[in-house]
Design a protein around this motif. Sequence first.
Motif, short mmCIF file in Angstrom:
data_model
loop_
_atom_site.label_atom_id
_atom_site.label_comp_id
_atom_site.label_asym_id
_atom_site.label_seq_id
_atom_site.Cartn_x
_atom_site.Cartn_y
_atom_site.Cartn_z
N THR A 76 7.08 2.39 2.27
CA THR A 76 5.89 1.87 1.57
C THR A 76 6.30 0.89 0.47
O THR A 76 7.45 0.90 0.01
N ASN A 81 8.94 -0.65 -4.74
CA ASN A 81 8.89 -1.02 -6.16
C ASN A 81 9.64 -0.01 -7.02
O ASN A 81 10.40 -0.38 -7.93
N ALA A 187 3.96 -7.78 -2.77
CA ALA A 187 3.25 -7.12 -1.67
C ALA A 187 2.60 -8.19 -0.78
O ALA A 187 2.64 -8.11 0.43
C1 LIG Z 1 -0.35 -2.27 -1.59
C2 LIG Z 1 0.40 -2.72 -2.78
C3 LIG Z 1 1.59 -2.08 -3.18
C4 LIG Z 1 2.08 -0.79 -2.57
O1 LIG Z 1 2.17 -0.72 -1.22
P1 LIG Z 1 1.94 0.68 -0.44
O2 LIG Z 1 2.60 0.38 0.86
O3 LIG Z 1 0.46 0.86 -0.34
O4 LIG Z 1 2.62 1.75 -1.18
C5 LIG Z 1 2.26 -2.60 -4.25
N1 LIG Z 1 1.81 -3.66 -4.91
C6 LIG Z 1 0.68 -4.30 -4.58
C7 LIG Z 1 0.24 -5.49 -5.35
C8 LIG Z 1 -0.07 -3.84 -3.50
O5 LIG Z 1 -1.20 -4.47 -3.17
#
Ligand SMILES: *Cc1c(COP(=O)(O)O)cnc(C)c1O
Length: 360
Positions: A76, A81, A187
């Motif tokens: 994920t 992060n 992301a």
């Molecule tokens: C979706 C998202 C994440 C985290 O991703 P997941 O796969 O949902 O854990 C991190 N940062 C931003 C800006 C996001 O939109």
Amino acid sequence: MYGQAIDGAPQAGQVSKGLGIDLRSDTVTRPTPGMLAAMSIASTGDDVFADDPSVNQLQDRLADELGFEAGLFMPTGTMSNLCALMAHCERGDEYLVGQLAHTYKYEGGGAAVLGSIQPQPLEQEADGSIAIERIAAAIKADDPHFARTRLLALENTFGGQVMPQDYIHKASAFAREKGLGVHLDGARLYNAAVAQGLQAREIARHFDTVSVCLSKGLGAPAGSVLMGSSKLLAKAHRVRKMLGGGMRQAGVLAAAGSYALDHHVAGLADDHRRADAIAQALRAIPGLEVKVATNMVWVYPGSDAHVLDRLVAFLSAHGVVLLNRRPLRLVTHLDLSEEQCVVVCGLIETFGASSSSMAT
Ligand SMILES: *Cc1c(COP(=O)(O)O)cnc(C)c1O
């Protein structure tokens, strides 16, 4: 000020799923037949032993594409992060971050809980940037009273908005001059790149680590990749294992990610165009405030707060799946076809016509 929204959290008043048009998030996309075919023929190994060829190929290819020494496949974006933050920061260190940023606000406080890293949240400008003076003022002196400031974390896109390149350049140069690392929660890095007609590496090159989600607009069922130097990623690798993110035959998922990078980057421009079309239809309705950036449309209650509530009820009744939050966020993605976008715009026009006839 643009809002932010959590992807996937349950919400009272959320309408039921199962209908064709789902504008809650770009995370709702399902793997296409081509992607499923690529997954089904993926060669796999055990990625904890680092011998899954599909994972290695994805990591190497993306690191190469974005100009980094190494890449690490993650289940994920949240874990990606967190691994980055824990690679940059030790216990008792601090990272500077926007107070509406995903890593600070929407990741369960993981940096503090699991990393013993103190977040220093900072007020953001409307475009998601943090004024350089604010960053400067937040960097602590080397003094036992203070946590050690180690890292600046930025997010691009932020609420769909593209962070200006000249800002990124200045902020990262400033942070590095002060001895800080620089992380990008990318992301939606490819949305930012496509919207500006840039190669993603032109954004990525200003950062020490970059996390990219494959499961948002790119349409993979799961997976993110963290990129950085071999040294930082060796630390991140250790953290990933500790967090339980060491997957085995992950090549099945990595193959979906590689397929997404091969086939779904250019189509982000269509998502952006469709978001514009939806925003344009919404702007014809008096009593709403509408903003659009890349693949996200934000709708704020304007002069008449009830208009937005009635619009949401109308769209929901006609099978459009929405997160019933304020501001309302509509997200375009791979699973919203041109025809469906036309349907959404038509529904908005119908609503506009009926609400203006109600007003007279
Ligand atoms: C979706 C998202 C994440 C985290 O991703 P997941 O796969 O949902 O854990 C991190 N940062 C931003 C800006 C996001 O939109």
